[in-house]
Motif scaffolding. Structure first.
Motif, PDB file in Angstrom:
ATOM      1  N   LYS A 258       0.820  -1.209   0.000  1.00 36.43           N
ATOM      2  CA  LYS A 258       0.000   0.000   0.000  1.00 36.43           C
ATOM      3  C   LYS A 258       0.858   1.266   0.000  1.00 36.43           C
ATOM      4  O   LYS A 258       0.486   2.291  -0.565  1.00 36.43           O
TER       5      LYS A 258
ATOM      6  N   HIS B  34     -10.359  -7.281   1.534  1.00 35.94           N
ATOM      7  CA  HIS B  34      -9.081  -6.591   1.327  1.00 35.94           C
ATOM      8  C   HIS B  34      -9.215  -5.644   0.137  1.00 35.94           C
ATOM      9  O   HIS B  34     -10.218  -5.663  -0.557  1.00 35.94           O
ATOM     10  N   GLU B  35      -8.204  -4.865  -0.062  1.00 30.64           N
ATOM     11  CA  GLU B  35      -8.238  -3.923  -1.185  1.00 30.64           C
ATOM     12  C   GLU B  35      -7.898  -4.650  -2.473  1.00 30.64           C
ATOM     13  O   GLU B  35      -6.752  -5.035  -2.703  1.00 30.64           O
TER      14      GLU B  35
ATOM     15  N   SER C 122      -7.540  -3.609  -5.369  1.00 29.90           N
ATOM     16  CA  SER C 122      -6.609  -2.898  -6.249  1.00 29.90           C
ATOM     17  C   SER C 122      -5.148  -3.270  -5.958  1.00 29.90           C
ATOM     18  O   SER C 122      -4.267  -2.992  -6.761  1.00 29.90           O
TER      19      SER C 122
ATOM     20  N   GLY D  59      -8.006  -5.130  -9.023  1.00 28.75           N
ATOM     21  CA  GLY D  59      -9.259  -4.384  -8.988  1.00 28.75           C
ATOM     22  C   GLY D  59     -10.283  -4.796 -10.024  1.00 28.75           C
ATOM     23  O   GLY D  59     -11.434  -4.390  -9.959  1.00 28.75           O
TER      24      GLY D  59
END
Length: 166
Positions: A72, A126-127, A129, A137
């Motif tokens: 991140k 979770h993200e 991307s 994504g």
């Protein structure tokens, strides 16, 4: 860590020979917990994830692929590493999934799934991307894919229904 030896060990504990694994069901995708530390030298990013995905080939007793996750802080790709106990559980899950191909009448596989973007804690698991499995994504990996859902009706029944409607 030698993932191949863990796969062999779990299969031996379960009394399953690689010779019993069918080719068409030998590769199983599973997920598990991983603590990831960014491998980029000038970054100190680290995170936990329960969405670390791997594809295990049970017939050849090896990992085919481990999906990366991006940091991140710096956007650098990192390969998750699994603790031995976590990886053992992942192999057991892969064997459970493969078992339905060897004996479909006696196996009921319950697969945890997320039907929306919310995991019950107010956000996605979770993200997506930052996740290679999600296509960074494009398609969240925690959602159940349509190909895993049972078909609505066999083709023969659909053809009969279509004839009746005409």
């Amino acid at each position: 860590m030698d993932y191949g030896s863990i796969i062999r060990s779990v299969m031996a504990d379960k009394g399953i020979s690689k010779n019993f694994i069918r080719e068409r069901s030998s590769r199983q995708g599973v997920r598990g917990f991983s603590r990831i530390t960014c491998s980029k030298s000038d970054c100190d990013g680290s995170w936990n994830t329960n969405q670390a995905h791997a594809v295990i080939d049970l017939k050849r007793q090896r990992i085919v692929r481990i999906y990366n996750q991006k940091c991140k802080k710096c956007d650098h790709e990192n390969k998750p590493k699994f603790d031995e106990s976590v990886f053992r559980e992942m192999v057991k899950k892969a064997l459970e999934m493969e078992k339905k191909f060897r004996n479909p009448q006696k196996t009921s596989l319950k697969r945890p799934g997320f039907y929306g973007d919310d995991d019950g804690y107010g956000g996605p698991p979770h993200e997506s991307s930052l996740c290679e499995k999600c296509g960074y994504g494009a398609s969240p990996c925690w959602k159940r894919s349509k190909r895993l859902e049972p078909p609505t009706a066999p083709k023969k029944k659909q053809q009969q229904t279509n004839k009746q409607l005409k």
